[in-house]
Write a protein that holds these residues in place. Structure first.
Motif, mmCIF file in Angstrom:
data_model
loop_
_atom_site.group_PDB
_atom_site.id
_atom_site.type_symbol
_atom_site.label_atom_id
_atom_site.label_comp_id
_atom_site.label_asym_id
_atom_site.label_seq_id
_atom_site.Cartn_x
_atom_site.Cartn_y
_atom_site.Cartn_z
ATOM 1 N N ILE A 1 40.404 35.581 36.007
ATOM 2 C CA ILE A 1 39.323 34.663 35.655
ATOM 3 C C ILE A 1 38.153 34.944 36.580
ATOM 4 N N THR A 2 36.979 35.227 36.029
ATOM 5 C CA THR A 2 35.813 35.538 36.842
ATOM 6 C C THR A 2 34.642 34.659 36.438
ATOM 7 N N LEU A 3 33.752 34.397 37.386
ATOM 8 C CA LEU A 3 32.509 33.682 37.161
ATOM 9 C C LEU A 3 31.401 34.512 37.771
ATOM 10 N N LEU A 4 30.424 34.890 36.950
ATOM 11 C CA LEU A 4 29.363 35.793 37.395
ATOM 12 C C LEU A 4 29.940 37.094 37.941
ATOM 13 N N GLY A 5 31.061 37.519 37.379
ATOM 14 C CA GLY A 5 31.688 38.761 37.787
ATOM 15 C C GLY A 5 32.559 38.660 39.025
ATOM 16 N N MET A 6 32.616 37.496 39.663
ATOM 17 C CA MET A 6 33.419 37.325 40.866
ATOM 18 C C MET A 6 34.725 36.621 40.529
ATOM 19 N N PRO A 7 35.850 37.066 41.096
ATOM 20 C CA PRO A 7 37.138 36.426 40.777
ATOM 21 C C PRO A 7 37.202 35.001 41.302
ATOM 22 N N VAL A 8 37.628 34.085 40.444
ATOM 23 C CA VAL A 8 37.775 32.683 40.847
ATOM 24 C C VAL A 8 39.170 32.149 40.551
ATOM 25 N N GLY A 9 39.985 32.908 39.824
ATOM 26 C CA GLY A 9 41.321 32.415 39.519
ATOM 27 C C GLY A 9 42.197 33.484 38.915
ATOM 28 N N LYS A 10 43.493 33.214 38.904
ATOM 29 C CA LYS A 10 44.478 34.077 38.263
ATOM 30 C C LYS A 10 45.378 33.208 37.392
ATOM 31 N N ALA A 11 45.754 33.746 36.241
ATOM 32 C CA ALA A 11 46.631 33.005 35.341
ATOM 33 C C ALA A 11 47.637 33.954 34.715
ATOM 34 N N THR A 12 48.829 33.447 34.476
ATOM 35 C CA THR A 12 49.882 34.215 33.822
ATOM 36 C C THR A 12 50.488 33.380 32.706
ATOM 37 N N PHE A 13 50.629 33.975 31.531
ATOM 38 C CA PHE A 13 51.245 33.294 30.399
ATOM 39 C C PHE A 13 52.397 34.142 29.873
ATOM 40 N N VAL A 14 53.537 33.514 29.706
ATOM 41 C CA VAL A 14 54.719 34.182 29.167
ATOM 42 C C VAL A 14 55.069 33.532 27.835
ATOM 43 N N SER A 15 55.116 34.337 26.757
ATOM 44 C CA SER A 15 55.383 33.827 25.415
ATOM 45 C C SER A 15 56.766 34.287 24.960
ATOM 46 N N ASN A 16 57.522 33.353 24.404
ATOM 47 C CA ASN A 16 58.832 33.661 23.837
ATOM 48 C C ASN A 16 58.841 33.250 22.376
#
Length: 212
Positions: A1-16
């Protein structure tokens, strides 16, 4: 996740996915410059059944922590519509608050299920309205386009419309409604017959937010 090109977050989604059921688990945490202001973590889960024309969630839950703030949301579904929902703490309401009516929840899915689109034709991914409810905000995303790529992805322009569960006149909401430019790219989700979002760009008051 970036804002103005700078990283602001990380997310992981696992689908079954199976023939008749699905479950999605997500985790989010702040990163980069955002951690200087408040450490943020969050989780989300939805589970339900798979229908010929899409998915039917049974239960959605999320938990969010940012600094001293801690919120928990639970939504239960029955026969394809919201049966009950709970937020802890309850949102602060005022004289400009737009209440969520039962009619608003008739076809609204949780934020994860709502973006799963079942179709065998990539040209039909866009030109539809996604109705979502996160336990507080009920909104619509109107998709237009599409732009088809050789790699099988489909990019839709999106427009946000708040329906209920918000304060009228709130600057962030009004900006998103009137000026916020959005695009969402979908890709086939394996052999499930669904398209799922893999890239989203959202114009905000302080710059472009991108989730990939």
């Amino acid at each position: 996740i970036t804002l103005l090109g700078m990283p602001v977050g990380k997310a992981t989604f696992v689908s079954n996915f199976s023939d008749k059921a699905f479950r999605i688990d997500g985790q989010l945490s702040s990163a980069g410059i955002a951690r200087l202001f408040a450490r943020t973590t969050g989780t989300a889960r939805v589970e339900g059944t798979i229908r010929r024309d899409g998915v039917e969630p049974r239960h959605f839950s999320s938990e969010y922590k940012s600094g001293k703030k801690h919120s928990v949301t639970a939504i239960r579904y029955a026969k394809g519509r919201v049966a009950s929902y709970e937020n802890r703490p309850e949102p602060r309401k005022g004289p400009t608050w737009v209440e969520v009516a039962n009619a608003h929840l008739a076809r609204a899915l949780d934020p994860l299920s709502a973006t799963l689109i079942r179709t065998s034709d990539p040209a039909k991914v866009c030109n539809r309205t996604i109705s979502f409810f996160d336990g507080e905000l009920r909104g619509d995303l109107s998709l237009g386009g599409p732009k088809l790529a050789e790699n099988g992805t489909v990019t839709c322009a999106a427009r946000f419309t708040p329906v209920s569960g918000y304060r009228q006149g709130r600057k962030q909401i009004e900006y998103m409604r009137t000026q916020g430019r959005m695009s969402i790219t979908f890709a086939p989700l394996g052999s499930t017959g669904f398209y799922a979002p893999i890239d989203a760009r959202v114009g905000t008051q302080i710059g472009t937010l991108r989730i990939t």
